[in-house]
Each structure stands twice: as C-alpha cells, then as structure tokens.
Motif scaffolding. Structure first.
Motif, short mmCIF file in Angstrom:
data_model
loop_
_atom_site.label_atom_id
_atom_site.label_comp_id
_atom_site.label_asym_id
_atom_site.label_seq_id
_atom_site.Cartn_x
_atom_site.Cartn_y
_atom_site.Cartn_z
N HIS A 167 0.74 -1.28 -0.05
CA HIS A 167 0.14 -0.14 0.15
C HIS A 167 0.91 1.42 -0.07
O HIS A 167 0.29 2.10 -0.59
N GLY A 168 1.96 1.18 0.47
CA GLY A 168 2.92 2.40 0.34
C GLY A 168 3.20 2.91 -0.81
O GLY A 168 3.69 4.14 -1.30
N LEU A 169 3.14 2.15 -2.13
CA LEU A 169 3.58 2.46 -3.36
C LEU A 169 2.23 2.86 -4.24
O LEU A 169 2.06 1.93 -5.01
N LYS A 170 1.83 4.01 -3.93
CA LYS A 170 0.57 4.50 -4.66
C LYS A 170 0.62 4.43 -6.12
O LYS A 170 -0.31 4.16 -6.82
N ILE A 171 1.91 5.10 -6.61
CA ILE A 171 2.30 5.29 -7.87
C ILE A 171 2.24 3.85 -8.65
O ILE A 171 1.60 4.12 -9.83
N ALA A 172 2.31 2.88 -8.08
CA ALA A 172 2.21 1.54 -8.84
C ALA A 172 0.94 0.71 -8.22
O ALA A 172 0.89 -0.47 -8.52
#
Ligand SMILES: [Zn+2]
Length: 368
Positions: A167-172
């Motif tokens: 969930h920390g990598l919103k861009i992906a």
C-alpha cells in the motif's frame, strides 16, 4: 567466468542509444531508441543476420540509418557515424553519462547464448521451478491471477509467487490490506482448482523507505507468505545508503531483497552502498538477494552476484514480469547466475515447492 563476451547486440544497441540521445528532434530520438530496443530483444546475434552482400535481414523497427550504424559496429566494433554525431551534439555530456550506466547489461541473444553454453555450471532452465516476483492486475501488472497461473504452469513451473506492490507505493497501484485479503481468497480458490499440480504463493513487494523501514508493519507483512523488500525512491543519489539497505535486510519477516540497487540501464545507477556489508548482513539474516531479470534492470548483475555468492547469500532469480510474455525475463536472471557460477542449491527458485514453502514459513514465524 569464462566464455564472455562479444555481446555484439548490446554493443550495437548502445551506439543506437547514443545516437538517440544525441538528437535534438524527438521523433528521431524515439526512432533510434526503438531500433536499439529491437536489437536488444533479438534472439540471434546480429552477426547471424547479415547476408553475404553485407545486408542486414529486415528487422521490424530498424530503418536504413540504424542499419548503417549496425553494419559499422559489426565491421569495426565502433560507429564513426555515431561518434561524429555525438561530438557535434549539444547533448554530448548526457550521452557520456548514459553510456556509463550500461555496464554489465546483457542482450537477449547473449542471454540465450549463455543458457546454451556448457562451460557455465550455474542453473539451467530445467532447474528453475518457479518465479518469485511478478505483478498482476491487483497492482501495476496486466494479467489476472488465472492467466499468471496458466502461463507459469505451461512453462513447467510447479509454483510461483504473485508479488503485487504494497500500500505504500501508490504510484504503482499498491494494494490496501483489504485488497490483499481479497487477493488471498482468490489465490486460495485458484490453488484449489489446480488440486496440487501448481501452487501460487501469496507474495508482496514491500517498499523500502529512505530510512530503511518497510511500508508494511510486522503484523501486515505476516499476512503474506513471501515478502520482497525493494527500493523505489532515492535511486539517483550519489551518497552512500548502506544503513538503509542494512535496515531492510535486518527487518524480521523479509525473505528477499529485490532489485537491490534499483538501477535502470542508461538512466540511473541506483543505490550506492557498501554491497559487501549488505550481502554479509543478508547472509546472516537468511535473506535472499534477487537477480531481477527485467532487461532494463538486470539487478543484481553477475559482477555483484559473485560477491553475494562469496558472502554466503541465497538468491532469488525473478522475471519481475508485468505481462505473461515477460515471464521469459527469468532467462536474463538465469544467465547472470550462470556467469556468476551460482550453484542451483543456493537459488530458492530451484528448490522443490515443499522446501521453498518450509523456508518461507520458517522465516515468517521468526517475526517478533
Ligand atoms: Zn519493484
């Protein structure tokens, strides 16, 4: 490390990329970049594609100007046309910077040659039982879980891990924990349908923040069977980031340090660190280091993998596929492992499913 090198396709593609970045016109730049990509993806070395009258076979994406560069490289190992264009270009400094970021990248043809070359005693395709990094429609990948299972089963894999972003990598398109729970139910249904003939593993690619912390709590990480930890930010810094990587490999519950540097060919060098110290810590904590087979990543490459081997590390060889056709990128990882002379027993992908699952579980239960 015998049998290298003369990767003529990588050399020719390098000159085409130089020519691309020397252009001031965008369409020309894209044209040469496309030609370079076409050369890197060829199964055959260019030397096999030239006829007796020094004409290159028709290759989609390669026009007459690119063909001239390729023939120069085949003749002389260099391209006077490209060197002159670079010298004239206002972008010469950028071309030089990008050149320095192409070291130890293999073309597809060279990968296939290394897989066939009996002088290497590393892993073969038949040793490889399952891929441990790939992305589905649940984050930034294209395929459904069913399509992944079908494609992996067709490749002869006995298991495979889906490792969508956390969930920390919103861009992906990172998954929330609610989405992850739904994905896990879907994976269980899929595994039931294969009835023991194929096992999909519930993985995740967690993000390593600048301070080395993961974007998953220990409790959240514990809900996955396989946790990859990978850096996706601060990959263009020249300062040392050893503490960041040491923190990541000492985080309980991490199984694999994935694409450890975060380098991209011709674009960025990735994390700068004391890799021998990172490998020693990974070995101490039982964390496998990844050879990511995405052709633009090739991370670790064989030159670092040799050092990780000496440090006593385990390895994961993965495609990092975002489509099912990219599962073939596992070959790139196998080729680097062969160049580095990594014994199959040190590669977790080469273990039988039960041994792999037991390893995954033993590390998961060591969480505090
Ligand atoms: Zn990643």
């Amino acid at each position: 490390m015998t049998g290298r090198f003369e990767d003529v396709n990588a050399a020719a593609a390098g000159f085409l990329r130089d020519l691309a970045y020397a252009q001031t016109s965008q369409p020309k730049m894209f044209g040469y970049k496309r030609a370079a990509a076409a050369v890197l993806a060829l199964d055959e070395p260019l030397t096999n594609l030239v006829d007796s009258s020094r004409r290159l076979e028709r290759i989609p994406g390669i026009g007459p100007a690119s063909e001239r560069v390729i023939l120069e490289v085949l003749d002389a190992g260099t391209s006077p046309t490209v060197e002159a264009a670079v010298a004239r270009s206002p972008r010469a400094a950028d071309v030089a910077r990008r050149r320095a970021l192409r070291q130890y990248f293999l073309s597809r043809a060279e990968v296939l040659r290394i897989l066939r070359d009996p002088r290497f005693d590393g892993p073969t395709r038949s040793d490889y039982r399952g891929d441990l990094q790939m992305h589905s429609e649940w984050s930034d990948g294209a395929p459904t879980l069913a399509e992944i299972a079908e494609a992996c089963f067709a490749r002869g894999y006995t298991h495979t891990a889906v490792t969508d972003h956390s969930h920390g990598l919103k861009i992906a398109g990172g998954m929330s924990m609610v989405e992850a729970a739904a994905q896990h139910e879907a994976i269980e249904r899929l595994n039931d349908s294969y009835n023991g003939r194929f096992r999909m593993i519930k993985g995740v690619e967690a993000n390593i923040a600048a301070d080395g912390q993961l974007d998953l709590s220990a409790e959240e990480a514990g809900r996955f069977e396989l946790v990859l930890a990978a850096p996706h930010s601060k990959l263009r810094r020249s300062e040392d980031q050893t503490p960041r990587m040491l923190a990541a490999v000492s985080t309980p519950g991490v199984h694999v340090l994935a694409h450890p540097r975060g380098r991209i060919t011709g674009s960025r060098a990735g994390v700068v660190a004391d890799w021998d110290a990172v490998f020693a810590a990974a070995a101490e904590h039982g964390v496998a280091v990844e050879i990511d087979g995405d052709p633009s990543r090739q991370d670790l490459d064989f030159s670092l993998a040799v050092r990780a081997l000496a440090a006593g590390c385990l390895f994961a060889l993965d495609s990092d596929a975002h489509t099912t056709s990219q599962l073939a990128y596992a070959d790139t990882a196998l080729a680097h492992a062969r160049l580095a002379g990594i014994p199959p027993d040190r590669i977790v992908n080469c273990w039988p499913t039960d041994r792999l699952l037991a390893w995954l579980k033993s590390r998961a239960s060591s969480r505090p």
